[in-house]
Scaffold this motif. Structure first.
Motif, short mmCIF file in Angstrom:
data_model
loop_
_atom_site.label_atom_id
_atom_site.label_comp_id
_atom_site.label_asym_id
_atom_site.label_seq_id
_atom_site.Cartn_x
_atom_site.Cartn_y
_atom_site.Cartn_z
N ASN A 64 6.98 4.10 6.10
CA ASN A 64 7.04 5.65 6.09
C ASN A 64 5.50 6.13 7.57
O ASN A 64 4.83 7.14 7.67
CB ASN A 64 5.50 6.16 4.76
N PRO A 65 6.42 6.30 8.66
CA PRO A 65 6.37 6.47 9.51
C PRO A 65 5.89 7.66 9.76
O PRO A 65 7.54 8.52 9.49
CB PRO A 65 6.25 6.29 11.29
N PHE A 76 1.15 5.70 9.85
CA PHE A 76 1.65 4.45 9.06
C PHE A 76 1.77 4.31 7.88
O PHE A 76 0.00 3.32 7.99
CB PHE A 76 2.79 3.06 9.69
N THR A 77 1.36 3.81 7.06
CA THR A 77 1.62 2.82 6.25
C THR A 77 1.92 1.13 6.78
O THR A 77 2.84 0.89 6.69
CB THR A 77 1.88 2.67 4.79
N SER A 84 -1.94 -2.55 0.95
CA SER A 84 -1.42 -1.44 2.04
C SER A 84 -2.60 -0.80 2.59
O SER A 84 -3.79 -0.12 1.65
CB SER A 84 -0.16 -0.54 1.58
N ASP A 85 -2.43 -0.77 3.70
CA ASP A 85 -4.05 0.94 4.62
C ASP A 85 -3.05 1.66 5.56
O ASP A 85 -1.39 0.98 5.49
CB ASP A 85 -4.64 -0.39 5.99
N PHE A 102 -9.94 0.27 2.55
CA PHE A 102 -10.41 0.06 0.59
C PHE A 102 -9.36 -1.10 0.33
O PHE A 102 -8.15 -1.53 0.58
CB PHE A 102 -9.67 1.57 0.16
N ARG A 103 -9.91 -2.02 -0.43
CA ARG A 103 -9.26 -3.12 -1.34
C ARG A 103 -8.11 -3.10 -1.91
O ARG A 103 -7.21 -3.23 -2.67
CB ARG A 103 -10.39 -3.48 -1.75
N PRO A 104 -7.62 -1.21 -2.87
CA PRO A 104 -6.89 -1.02 -3.19
C PRO A 104 -5.65 -0.20 -2.59
O PRO A 104 -6.07 -0.29 -1.55
CB PRO A 104 -7.26 0.44 -4.14
N ASN A 105 -4.70 0.25 -3.01
CA ASN A 105 -3.56 0.32 -1.95
C ASN A 105 -3.81 1.82 -1.44
O ASN A 105 -4.16 2.83 -1.80
CB ASN A 105 -2.37 0.52 -3.26
#
Length: 343
Positions: A64-65, A76-77, A84-85, A102-105
């Protein structure tokens, strides 16, 4: 007395300047993901598919850029298994910074029209919801909220006037297109009229909405699931364009046996770029072995032009007018391992 023909010498000069201005204004760049080595990295190219340059070369995978409105930065991801960050870097692939920790996505970043904020999807509260970050101080606020853990919101797209965010909304096991005001209030269905999820025993999912640069339309994907011998079978997807008021949906005339992946707007809403594989929808085909390329679709007459010709996958195109502010030839990002050691 000045000769009468002097002004005729001036006219060609202004004509040449006008041609130069029009030529420059028609320039555009596309940032996208390519996998020539099997790894997902960020590339950039001209609007006609020429001058392809690699911007990242990491041990992780990028997705996703999104180029900033001024073409100076790329959001971007990055997949950092199992999470993911969101990252940002200069348009030439240098000066990379990590925006979320964060620890989540954290996924699906998009720019505000003025380039001062970003919207993205985060599972920080356990359920995917849309958050907004001010880049100046990295303050984050949550835009959408889940109801009893049965709803979630993701894939934000900012309206050009900066007042609304259109997104996909999952309610139970059904996916809809919704819109939320920028203050987080008045979350409501975007599409006009009832949107049945089952038509003639075919399940329908609407997702990944994208607001056009001119603010006049929204594009989204429509996936279909049918039944074959009482087993679910995935049917061809469609790209749909609808007016900004959610009315008059129009299906783009893309060959039904093409496998669609991702899309974006181009030419101020006059064209669309999409990534697709032409091999077809045969169930026996392994999706990991398909070749995905980027195509241009002209809304005026439905003409499709192939932009890339990759033996692997070209995905997630994002188009912006103009040229990159900085574009050193062959410049690559540092390895992810080196970045991690510095943080």
């Amino acid at each position: 007395m000045q000769p009468r023909y002097t002004h005729w010498k001036i006219v060609p000069f202004f004509v040449m300047m006008l041609i130069l201005i029009l030529t420059n204004s028609s320039e555009a760049v596309i940032v996208f993901i390519a996998t020539p080595t099997g790894q997902s990295d960020i590339y950039v190219m001209k609007d006609n598919g020429e001058d392809v340059r690699q911007l990242t070369k990491t041990l992780a995978s990028e997705f996703n850029p999104r180029l900033s409105p001024d073409r100076k930065y790329i959001l971007f991801t990055r997949k950092l298994s199992p999470k993911s960050d969101i990252f940002i870097m200069d348009a030439d692939g240098s000066n990379e910074r990590r925006l979320t920790h964060f620890r989540p996505n954290d996924t699906d970043p998009c720019w505000s029209p003025d380039g001062k904020q970003i919207a993205f999807t985060s599972t920080i509260d356990g359920v995917p919801n849309i958050h907004i970050m001010k880049l100046a101080n990295r303050n984050i606020r949550q835009l959408t909220k889940s109801r009893d853990g049965e709803t979630s919101a993701s894939m934000p797209s900012w309206s050009p006037d900066g007042q609304h965010i259109v997104h996909q909304q999952v309610i139970g096991f059904k996916t809809y297109i919704y819109i939320t005001d920028i203050d987080g209030k008045n979350t409501r269905p975007f599409l006009d009229g009832p949107q049945p999820n089952i038509i003639d025993n075919v399940g329908i999912s609407r997702h990944h909405p994208l607001w056009s640069p001119d603010g006049k339309h929204v594009m989204y994907f429509e996936d279909r699931i049918g039944l074959e011998a009482n087993r679910p079978v995935r049917l061809p997807s469609h790209l749909i364009v609808v007016n900004k008021d959610g009315r008059f949906p129009k299906k783009l005339d893309i060959p039904k046996d093409w496998l669609l992946h991702s899309a974006c707007w181009a030419a101020n809403g006059a064209k669309i770029l999409f990534s697709a594989a032409e091999e077809g929808w045969e169930i026996s085909i392994n999706i990991h072995k398909l070749n995905f390329n980027i195509y241009r679709y002209r809304l005026l007459d439905g003409k499709i032009t192939k932009i890339t010709d990759s033996p692997t996958k070209d995905l997630y195109p994002h188009w912006v007018p103009g040229t990159l502010s900085v574009s050193p030839e062959g410049k690559l990002n540092v390895q992810w391992g080196e970045i991690k050691e510095k943080e």
